[in-house]
Design an enzyme around this catalytic site. Structure first.
Site, PDB file in Angstrom:
ATOM      1  N   ALA A 140       0.892  -1.219  -0.210  1.00 12.61           N
ATOM      2  CA  ALA A 140      -0.076   0.043  -0.067  1.00 12.61           C
ATOM      3  C   ALA A 140       0.758   1.240   0.018  1.00 12.61           C
ATOM      4  O   ALA A 140       1.974   1.248   0.468  1.00 12.61           O
ATOM      5  CB  ALA A 140      -0.892  -0.094   1.200  1.00 12.61           C
ATOM      6  N   CYS A 141       0.382   2.109  -0.626  1.00 15.93           N
ATOM      7  CA  CYS A 141       1.117   3.429  -0.687  1.00 15.93           C
ATOM      8  C   CYS A 141       1.864   3.981   0.705  1.00 15.93           C
ATOM      9  O   CYS A 141       0.888   3.904   1.644  1.00 15.93           O
ATOM     10  CB  CYS A 141       0.277   4.658  -1.248  1.00 15.93           C
ATOM     11  SG  CYS A 141      -0.086   4.114  -2.913  1.00 15.93           S
TER      12      CYS A 141
END
Length: 83
Positions: free
Chosen positions: A33-34
């Site tokens: 995930a970012c």
């Protein structure tokens, strides 16, 4: 993590530590995930005596931005299963 169904709830890093115990710790934690590859996030799950909760020996994290499709989970799981 953000709840897109009503927008009223988010999962914060501290909530993971508050819920998972040291007995649920893992050898390798993969984060797809970012912005999850930060020093602050790694510190939260460090494997040393000062962390009495959930921890990880190794952390594999995404860069600042993750492409929409993320990791190739099907391929990864097939290789783990030996398919």
């Amino acid at each position: 993590c953000w709840d897109d169904t009503d927008g009223d709830d988010a999962l914060y890093t501290g909530e993971i530590s508050d819920t998972l115990t040291s007995s649920e710790s893992v050898n390798v934690m993969v984060l797809d995930a970012c912005l999850m590859g930060s020093v602050e996030f790694a510190y939260q799950f460090r494997n040393d005596a000062s962390n009495t909760g959930f921890k990880s020996d190794y952390m594999v994290a995404s860069p600042a931005l993750v492409r929409g499709e993320g990791l190739p989970y099907t391929t990864m799981l097939e290789r783990i299963r030996g398919i």
